[in-house]
Design a protein around this motif. Structure first.
Motif, short mmCIF file in Angstrom:
data_model
loop_
_atom_site.label_atom_id
_atom_site.label_comp_id
_atom_site.label_asym_id
_atom_site.label_seq_id
_atom_site.Cartn_x
_atom_site.Cartn_y
_atom_site.Cartn_z
N ARG A 104 -8.07 -3.60 10.83
CA ARG A 104 -7.57 -3.83 9.64
C ARG A 104 -6.08 -3.65 9.73
NH1 ARG A 104 -11.23 -0.92 4.84
NH2 ARG A 104 -13.02 -0.70 5.97
N ILE A 105 -5.18 -3.96 8.97
CA ILE A 105 -3.82 -3.83 8.99
C ILE A 105 -3.54 -3.18 7.40
CG2 ILE A 105 -1.36 -4.47 8.96
CD1 ILE A 105 -3.11 -4.97 11.58
N ASP A 106 -2.97 -1.81 7.66
CA ASP A 106 -2.33 -1.14 6.30
C ASP A 106 -1.37 -2.00 5.90
OD1 ASP A 106 -1.21 0.77 4.74
OD2 ASP A 106 -1.87 2.37 5.70
N PRO A 107 -1.40 -2.24 4.51
CA PRO A 107 -0.41 -3.16 3.98
C PRO A 107 0.83 -2.64 3.69
CG PRO A 107 -2.22 -2.72 2.41
CD PRO A 107 -2.50 -2.30 3.71
N LEU A 108 0.87 -1.19 3.67
CA LEU A 108 1.99 -0.39 3.40
C LEU A 108 2.76 0.00 4.48
CD1 LEU A 108 0.52 1.99 0.69
CD2 LEU A 108 1.81 0.16 0.36
N THR A 109 2.05 0.03 5.67
CA THR A 109 2.90 0.63 6.81
C THR A 109 2.80 -0.61 7.93
OG1 THR A 109 0.75 1.59 8.01
CG2 THR A 109 2.00 3.10 6.55
N GLY A 110 1.98 -1.36 8.04
CA GLY A 110 1.98 -2.64 8.90
C GLY A 110 1.08 -2.07 10.03
#
Length: 135
Positions: A104-110
């Motif tokens: 998954r990709i953390d939407p806040l940090t990328g």
């Protein structure tokens, strides 16, 4: 307000102490600092270090009750470790028949991350600190 300086350690109770000790040391690469058997409690205890810092107290207790352990259950959600190369870490885990969830990709940090489980189903996370986003 308390003047907290750091997290001292995380305590984990294992259903199979030796299997969990080997998992955290041989697969995840932690260092066994100290190990003792406490006969009066019929309990093993190990102190494990990561990058030279004491971080995990690993215990065994007879007849320890099971705990609900999915990442979204109430209580401690998971234990996360940072890695430089998420793809490399996932490959190494798969060589030990340890399955990871899809990246998954953390939407806040990328940054990229994934979850997997220890031998007792405790949710563990790998979080990529390096460049790139895995996958």
């Amino acid at each position: 307000m308390l003047n907290l300086k750091a997290i001292h350690h995380i305590a984990i109770i294992a259903s199979d102490y030796f299997k969990s000790r080997d998992f955290y040391c041989e697969i995840l690469g932690m260092t066994l600092l100290n190990e003792s058997y406490r006969a009066e409690r019929q309990s093993w205890k190990a102190d494990l270090a990561l990058a030279g810092h004491y971080v995990i107290e690993l215990f065994s207790f007879p007849d320890a009750p099971p705990r609900i352990s999915y990442p979204e259950a109430c209580g401690l959600r998971h234990l996360a470790f940072s890695v430089e190369d998420l793809d490399e870490a996932i490959t190494l885990l798969s060589q030990h028949q340890i399955q990871c969830e899809p990246i998954r990709i953390d939407p806040l940090t990328g940054k990229a991350f994934t979850f997997f489980n220890d031998p007792d189903g405790l949710p563990l996370e790998l979080y990529q600190e390096g460049l790139g986003c895995g996958g």
